[in-house]
Design a protein around this motif. Sequence first.
Motif, PDB file in Angstrom:
ATOM      1  N   UNK A  65       0.849  -1.203   0.000  1.00  8.11           N
ATOM      2  CA  UNK A  65       0.000   0.000   0.000  1.00  8.11           C
ATOM      3  C   UNK A  65       0.882   1.249   0.000  1.00  8.11           C
ATOM      4  N   UNK A  66       1.914   1.250   0.803  1.00 10.54           N
ATOM      5  CA  UNK A  66       2.826   2.401   0.865  1.00 10.54           C
ATOM      6  C   UNK A  66       3.531   2.618  -0.467  1.00 10.54           C
ATOM      7  N   UNK A  67       3.775   1.524  -1.187  1.00 10.74           N
ATOM      8  CA  UNK A  67       4.496   1.623  -2.453  1.00 10.74           C
ATOM      9  C   UNK A  67       3.621   2.143  -3.584  1.00 10.74           C
ATOM     10  N   UNK A  68       2.368   1.691  -3.655  1.00  8.59           N
ATOM     11  CA  UNK A  68       1.542   2.001  -4.827  1.00  8.59           C
ATOM     12  C   UNK A  68       0.693   3.257  -4.664  1.00  8.59           C
ATOM     13  N   UNK A  69       0.340   3.616  -3.422  1.00 10.95           N
ATOM     14  CA  UNK A  69      -0.491   4.809  -3.216  1.00 10.95           C
ATOM     15  C   UNK A  69       0.412   6.034  -3.160  1.00 10.95           C
ATOM     16  N   UNK A  70       0.274   6.871  -4.164  1.00  6.71           N
ATOM     17  CA  UNK A  70       1.090   8.080  -4.267  1.00  6.71           C
ATOM     18  C   UNK A  70       0.502   9.209  -3.425  1.00  6.71           C
ATOM     19  N   UNK A  71      -0.834   9.237  -3.327  1.00  4.20           N
ATOM     20  CA  UNK A  71      -1.479  10.312  -2.584  1.00  4.20           C
ATOM     21  C   UNK A  71      -2.928   9.952  -2.297  1.00  4.20           C
ATOM     22  N   UNK A  72      -3.394  10.289  -1.103  1.00  4.57           N
ATOM     23  CA  UNK A  72      -4.815  10.100  -0.759  1.00  4.57           C
ATOM     24  C   UNK A  72      -5.466  11.472  -0.658  1.00  4.57           C
ATOM     25  N   UNK A  73      -5.812  12.028  -1.819  1.00  4.29           N
ATOM     26  CA  UNK A  73      -6.312  13.401  -1.900  1.00  4.29           C
ATOM     27  C   UNK A  73      -7.777  13.505  -1.486  1.00  4.29           C
ATOM     28  N   UNK A  74      -8.163  14.711  -1.116  1.00  5.80           N
ATOM     29  CA  UNK A  74      -9.565  15.059  -0.895  1.00  5.80           C
ATOM     30  C   UNK A  74      -9.954  16.085  -1.952  1.00  5.80           C
ATOM     31  N   UNK A  75     -10.996  15.787  -2.723  1.00  2.00           N
ATOM     32  CA  UNK A  75     -11.460  16.707  -3.750  1.00  2.00           C
ATOM     33  C   UNK A  75     -12.911  17.086  -3.486  1.00  2.00           C
ATOM     34  N   UNK A  76     -13.373  18.112  -4.172  1.00  5.26           N
ATOM     35  CA  UNK A  76     -14.769  18.497  -4.103  1.00  5.26           C
ATOM     36  C   UNK A  76     -15.489  18.036  -5.359  1.00  5.26           C
ATOM     37  N   UNK A 104     -20.217  15.929  -0.184  1.00  2.44           N
ATOM     38  CA  UNK A 104     -19.399  16.410  -1.284  1.00  2.44           C
ATOM     39  C   UNK A 104     -17.911  16.455  -0.995  1.00  2.44           C
ATOM     40  N   UNK A 105     -17.488  15.788   0.078  1.00  5.83           N
ATOM     41  CA  UNK A 105     -16.065  15.706   0.415  1.00  5.83           C
ATOM     42  C   UNK A 105     -15.591  14.328  -0.028  1.00  5.83           C
ATOM     43  N   UNK A 106     -14.849  14.274  -1.128  1.00  7.01           N
ATOM     44  CA  UNK A 106     -14.586  13.019  -1.830  1.00  7.01           C
ATOM     45  C   UNK A 106     -13.119  12.612  -1.765  1.00  7.01           C
ATOM     46  N   UNK A 107     -12.895  11.319  -1.656  1.00  2.00           N
ATOM     47  CA  UNK A 107     -11.531  10.773  -1.616  1.00  2.00           C
ATOM     48  C   UNK A 107     -11.119  10.268  -2.992  1.00  2.00           C
ATOM     49  N   UNK A 108      -9.876  10.530  -3.351  1.00  2.00           N
ATOM     50  CA  UNK A 108      -9.270   9.961  -4.558  1.00  2.00           C
ATOM     51  C   UNK A 108      -7.877   9.453  -4.190  1.00  2.00           C
ATOM     52  N   UNK A 109      -7.646   8.177  -4.458  1.00  2.00           N
ATOM     53  CA  UNK A 109      -6.332   7.595  -4.209  1.00  2.00           C
ATOM     54  C   UNK A 109      -5.579   7.552  -5.536  1.00  2.00           C
TER      55      UNK A 109
END
Length: 233
Positions: A65-76, A104-109
């Motif tokens: 998980x640490x290797x493949x996930x570059x960022x756990x962003x929050x978008x609108x 409307x607070x959305x996660x994008x990995x």
Amino acid sequence: MKTNSNSYTITYSVVLVLIVAFLLALTFQALKPAQDANVALDKQKQILYALNIRGLNNEAAAQKYKEVVISDDIIGEDGQVKESGEAGGTEKGFKLNSADAKNGKLAVFVCKVDGKTKYVIPVYGMGLWGAINGYIAINDDKATVFGAYFNHESETAGLGSAIKDDQSWQEQFQGKHLFAGDNHTSIALAVEKKVEDPSTQVNAVTGATLTSNGVTQMLQEGLGQYTKFLNAK
């Protein structure tokens, strides 16, 4: 105090209840860090499953998980990043839940698999007997599915539970298009009893029509919140 009196019995019962409640609370607090860690690890595994990375033990899964996930962003819902996550992130988008999505607070990995960018999006819905959820991994074209994983709380064993237990059913989603043709205004990805458009539809779970319908609604409503993000190239 007389041991055979009503007041003694009441006092004894109250003290006993207080002691048991205190011990239970103490035990809960002592075990909570381990429970939270297990919940987080399970979530990390589900994200990896959506990326078609399976069969890892707990330690290997946490490292992957640490290797493949570059960022756990929050978008609108406007598709813009509101809070940037970090590599192997568990503090930003990772912490969001269905209530956040409703607001409307959305996660994008943002992930990298074999050198290629993938986006993992969580979705939430209702099945026949309770809540269902999933993760949809999307290719860097933001239009086709790379992989999918679904979970449930209480679907019928051997029927609706297949959305979680049947890997081959989940694999049907690979390569499917999120949108129908050039219409990128609404999500077309769906689960159908009779597949008429194989580019956007997968076969329903046999004997689990309501659960299958729940998955369709979850996909179209959940992914629909990300339309502006998906259309931003």
